[in-house]
Every structure is written in C-alpha cells, then in structure tokens.
Design an enzyme around this catalytic site. Structure first.
Site, PDB file in Angstrom:
ATOM      1  N   GLY A  34      23.408  60.492 159.922  1.00 24.96           N
ATOM      2  CA  GLY A  34      23.985  59.182 159.646  1.00 24.96           C
ATOM      3  C   GLY A  34      23.813  58.259 160.835  1.00 24.96           C
ATOM      4  O   GLY A  34      22.749  57.673 161.044  1.00 24.96           O
ATOM      5  N   GLY A  35      24.851  58.159 161.650  1.00 23.79           N
ATOM      6  CA  GLY A  35      24.879  57.218 162.780  1.00 23.79           C
ATOM      7  C   GLY A  35      23.615  57.205 163.626  1.00 23.79           C
ATOM      8  O   GLY A  35      23.058  56.134 163.912  1.00 23.79           O
ATOM      9  N   HIS A  67      27.383  62.487 148.130  1.00 24.64           N
ATOM     10  CA  HIS A  67      27.813  62.389 149.531  1.00 24.64           C
ATOM     11  C   HIS A  67      29.340  62.328 149.557  1.00 24.64           C
ATOM     12  O   HIS A  67      29.953  61.761 148.645  1.00 24.64           O
ATOM     13  CB  HIS A  67      27.201  61.141 150.171  1.00 24.64           C
ATOM     14  CG  HIS A  67      27.438  61.086 151.647  1.00 24.64           C
ATOM     15  ND1 HIS A  67      28.640  60.690 152.178  1.00 24.64           N
ATOM     16  CD2 HIS A  67      26.647  61.406 152.693  1.00 24.64           C
ATOM     17  CE1 HIS A  67      28.573  60.770 153.504  1.00 24.64           C
ATOM     18  NE2 HIS A  67      27.382  61.207 153.837  1.00 24.64           N
ATOM     19  N   ASN A  95      20.348  58.708 156.826  1.00 25.06           N
ATOM     20  CA  ASN A  95      21.212  58.040 155.848  1.00 25.06           C
ATOM     21  C   ASN A  95      21.762  56.788 156.531  1.00 25.06           C
ATOM     22  O   ASN A  95      22.673  56.876 157.346  1.00 25.06           O
ATOM     23  CB  ASN A  95      22.339  59.011 155.457  1.00 25.06           C
ATOM     24  CG  ASN A  95      23.345  58.387 154.519  1.00 25.06           C
ATOM     25  OD1 ASN A  95      23.161  57.271 154.037  1.00 25.06           O
ATOM     26  ND2 ASN A  95      24.427  59.116 154.266  1.00 25.06           N
ATOM     27  N   TRP A  96      21.178  55.654 156.200  1.00 24.86           N
ATOM     28  CA  TRP A  96      21.577  54.414 156.881  1.00 24.86           C
ATOM     29  C   TRP A  96      22.937  53.909 156.407  1.00 24.86           C
ATOM     30  O   TRP A  96      23.505  52.998 156.992  1.00 24.86           O
ATOM     31  CB  TRP A  96      20.514  53.327 156.680  1.00 24.86           C
ATOM     32  CG  TRP A  96      19.187  53.621 157.327  1.00 24.86           C
ATOM     33  CD1 TRP A  96      18.830  54.764 157.992  1.00 24.86           C
ATOM     34  CD2 TRP A  96      18.036  52.764 157.368  1.00 24.86           C
ATOM     35  NE1 TRP A  96      17.536  54.662 158.436  1.00 24.86           N
ATOM     36  CE2 TRP A  96      17.020  53.449 158.073  1.00 24.86           C
ATOM     37  CE3 TRP A  96      17.754  51.482 156.880  1.00 24.86           C
ATOM     38  CZ2 TRP A  96      15.745  52.902 158.294  1.00 24.86           C
ATOM     39  CZ3 TRP A  96      16.494  50.925 157.089  1.00 24.86           C
ATOM     40  CH2 TRP A  96      15.504  51.638 157.800  1.00 24.86           C
ATOM     41  N   LYS A  97      23.411  54.468 155.288  1.00 27.63           N
ATOM     42  CA  LYS A  97      24.699  54.050 154.706  1.00 27.63           C
ATOM     43  C   LYS A  97      24.719  52.535 154.494  1.00 27.63           C
ATOM     44  O   LYS A  97      23.677  51.956 154.194  1.00 27.63           O
ATOM     45  CB  LYS A  97      25.865  54.540 155.575  1.00 27.63           C
ATOM     46  CG  LYS A  97      25.792  56.050 155.824  1.00 27.63           C
ATOM     47  CD  LYS A  97      27.051  56.636 156.398  1.00 27.63           C
ATOM     48  CE  LYS A  97      26.855  58.133 156.615  1.00 27.63           C
ATOM     49  NZ  LYS A  97      28.070  58.803 157.094  1.00 27.63           N
ATOM     50  N   GLU A 116      27.543  69.188 154.572  1.00 27.13           N
ATOM     51  CA  GLU A 116      28.140  68.220 155.491  1.00 27.13           C
ATOM     52  C   GLU A 116      29.653  68.416 155.506  1.00 27.13           C
ATOM     53  O   GLU A 116      30.349  67.909 154.615  1.00 27.13           O
ATOM     54  CB  GLU A 116      27.819  66.795 155.040  1.00 27.13           C
ATOM     55  CG  GLU A 116      26.345  66.470 155.032  1.00 27.13           C
ATOM     56  CD  GLU A 116      26.104  64.969 155.129  1.00 27.13           C
ATOM     57  OE1 GLU A 116      25.431  64.554 156.076  1.00 27.13           O
ATOM     58  OE2 GLU A 116      26.618  64.230 154.288  1.00 27.13           O
ATOM     59  N   SER A 156      27.442  64.401 162.373  1.00 21.33           N
ATOM     60  CA  SER A 156      27.309  64.133 163.817  1.00 21.33           C
ATOM     61  C   SER A 156      26.115  64.830 164.459  1.00 21.33           C
ATOM     62  O   SER A 156      26.215  65.310 165.593  1.00 21.33           O
ATOM     63  CB  SER A 156      28.602  64.479 164.548  1.00 21.33           C
ATOM     64  OG  SER A 156      29.666  63.661 164.075  1.00 21.33           O
ATOM     65  N   GLY A 175      30.549  61.389 161.170  1.00 21.56           N
ATOM     66  CA  GLY A 175      30.903  60.189 161.910  1.00 21.56           C
ATOM     67  C   GLY A 175      31.998  60.395 162.947  1.00 21.56           C
ATOM     68  O   GLY A 175      32.569  59.439 163.458  1.00 21.56           O
ATOM     69  N   GLU A 208      31.298  60.510 151.030  1.00 21.84           N
ATOM     70  CA  GLU A 208      31.839  59.146 150.947  1.00 21.84           C
ATOM     71  C   GLU A 208      31.822  58.651 149.505  1.00 21.84           C
ATOM     72  O   GLU A 208      32.684  57.867 149.100  1.00 21.84           O
ATOM     73  CB  GLU A 208      31.059  58.216 151.892  1.00 21.84           C
ATOM     74  CG  GLU A 208      31.434  58.503 153.345  1.00 21.84           C
ATOM     75  CD  GLU A 208      30.341  58.267 154.363  1.00 21.84           C
ATOM     76  OE1 GLU A 208      29.352  57.586 154.047  1.00 21.84           O
ATOM     77  OE2 GLU A 208      30.479  58.785 155.493  1.00 21.84           O
TER      78      GLU A 208
HETATM   79  P1  PGA Z   1      26.866  61.156 160.780  1.00 23.44           P
HETATM   80  O1  PGA Z   1      26.737  61.053 159.169  1.00 23.44           O
HETATM   81  O2  PGA Z   1      25.560  61.708 161.302  1.00 23.44           O
HETATM   82  O3  PGA Z   1      27.132  59.745 161.225  1.00 23.44           O
HETATM   83  O4  PGA Z   1      28.002  62.080 161.050  1.00 23.44           O
HETATM   84  C1  PGA Z   1      26.099  62.062 158.442  1.00 23.44           C
HETATM   85  C2  PGA Z   1      26.165  61.727 156.975  1.00 23.44           C
HETATM   86  O5  PGA Z   1      27.214  61.279 156.503  1.00 23.44           O
HETATM   87  O6  PGA Z   1      25.169  61.892 156.224  1.00 23.44           O
END
Ligand code: PGA
Length: 247
Positions: free
Chosen positions: A231-232, A95, A8-10, A165, A210, A171, A97
C-alpha cells in the site's frame, strides 16, 4: 514461482501524481532485469491514463474492486469487463478496507471473483484477521472461513492470487513476524488444495501489511510467500522499486 509485487494505490493522488508515478516506474523498468512481475492498481479515474503511461512496459495494471455482475443499473459500480477494457489484467477483491467500509461479505467477494474470472481478469482475493481476532487466537479460523467463503471452487490456479493481509498490519508500520506469515501462508496453501485441487501450488500467495524496502527481503524469502501487496510504499517509485528488487 515468479513473485508478484503489487502496488495498491488506494484512494490517493490526482492526475499528475498518477502520471508521474507511472512514468517513474516505466523509466525504472526499461532494460531492468527484475526477478518478479510488477502490478499497479491505481484509483478508477486514472486507470486509462496509467495504462497509456505504462504502454510498452511489462508492468501490469489492476483495479481495486469490481461488481459481481456484467453490467446494468448499479450506480457508482464498475464491471470487471470495463476494467479489462481499459487495460487491466488483475483486480483486488475483498480488501479489508472494502470488507469494513462497505460491509462486503465472503459471498460477495466470491461472486466478484467469479465475475472477474469471466471477464478474463486475475482476482487477488484478500483475507486477514483483525487484531481482536488475533488476540483471541482466531487467526487460522478466520483465514479458513474467508478463504473457503471468498474463493470460487475450481478456479484455474495460475489465474488466481490470494493476499494475506493481517488487518492490524495495514498502514500501521507493524508487520506479522516471519513465523506467523509462514504459518498462515501454509494454511492458505493447504486450504487451496480443497478449492483448486492439484494446481494449488501454482496459486500465488502474497503477503501485505506495511511491506517496506527494509522488511521486504525477509518477508519475501519465507516459504509460500510468492510476492507482496504493497500500500503506502507503492506511492513512492523508489520504495516500490526497492521492494521489487528484494523479490
Ligand atoms: P500498507 O497497505 O502497505 O500501507 O500497509 C497494504 C494494503 O492494504 O494492501
């Protein structure tokens, strides 16, 4: 079940970043024998570019959201059919977010999942408790409410992905313990029986929050963990590849 490792590049990167990350992953994938499926979910403006860069590879592409209706007067939104049209086969929905930044409700997520399914996309429906809910021992209740509220009844199991999640793990560098992950994933599997019936064991349940190269193997080896939503670490081709190799 074959694991799915999804990146997930966000809202990160510009044209050159998208091009070089996709290029590095394609180069890595050539001739490689991974035991998992790979997916990347770039920001909307770069979907077509990434689709082109990954053409001929087996890395799938997905959107990070879609609208719940087909098309029309919805300024700023993206229809599931548009995602399909530019080469997506998956879409991340609900998600945390989106739920917190855009006040998305379970009912909206479910409507989006229905639109995605109609357009031929596999929805990745995200659920997860906040730290406050966790501390109040509400984790399983929150997960049950989100799973029952966000996933359409009667979906084809093989065309549905659920991602657990925990919001406090996204994050932050903190991850749920394997024991917590096993408990929540088992509960999601149990709830899925009520929603998709017999095929529930075919639904892939991803863990996200994470996930990094150094914790991926342990998380991915737990019962009912059928992949990861990253994500990251998905913004770094080497790290993302190392996670894929752990599956
Ligand atoms: P993260 O994000 O790996 O940076 O914690 C995961 C996500 O939100 O899909």
């Amino acid at each position: 079940m074959r694991a799915l490792i999804a990146g997930n590049w966000k809202m990160n990167g510009l044209t050159e970043d998208a091009r070089s990350l996709a290029g590095a992953l394609k180069a890595r994938a050539e001739g490689a024998q991974l035991a998992c499926d790979l997916l990347v979910c770039p920001p909307f403006p770069y979907l077509a570019l990434v689709a082109q860069a990954l053409a001929g590879s087996r890395i799938a592409i997905g959107g990070q959201d879609c609208h719940s209706t087909g098309n029309g007067a919805h300024t700023g939104d993206t229809a599931a059919a548009m995602l399909r049209d530019v080469g997506c086969s998956y879409v991340i929905l609900g998600h945390s977010e989106r739920r917190s930044n855009h006040q998305e409700t379970d009912a909206q997520v479910r409507a989006k999942a229905e639109a995605a399914m109609t357009a031929g996309l596999v929805p990745i429906v995200c659920v997860g408790e906040t730290e406050k809910e966790r501390n109040a021992d509400q984790t399983l209740a929150v997960i049950a409410r989100q799973v029952k509220g966000s996933i359409p009844v009667g979906m084809e199991a093989a065309r549905l992905v659920v991602a657990y999640e925990p919001v406090w793990a996204i994050g932050t560098g903190r991850t749920a313990t394997p024991a917590d992950v096993v408990k929540v994933h088992a509960e999601i599997r149990r709830l899925l029986v009520g929603l998709v019936g017999e095929g529930a064991e075919k639904v892939r349940i991803l863990y996200g929050g994470s996930v990094k190269p150094d914790n991926a193997r342990e998380l991915l080896s737990q019962a009912n963990v059928d992949g990861a939503l990253v994500g990251g670490a998905s913004l770094d081709a080497e790290a993302f590849w190392a996670i894929a190799e752990s599956a």
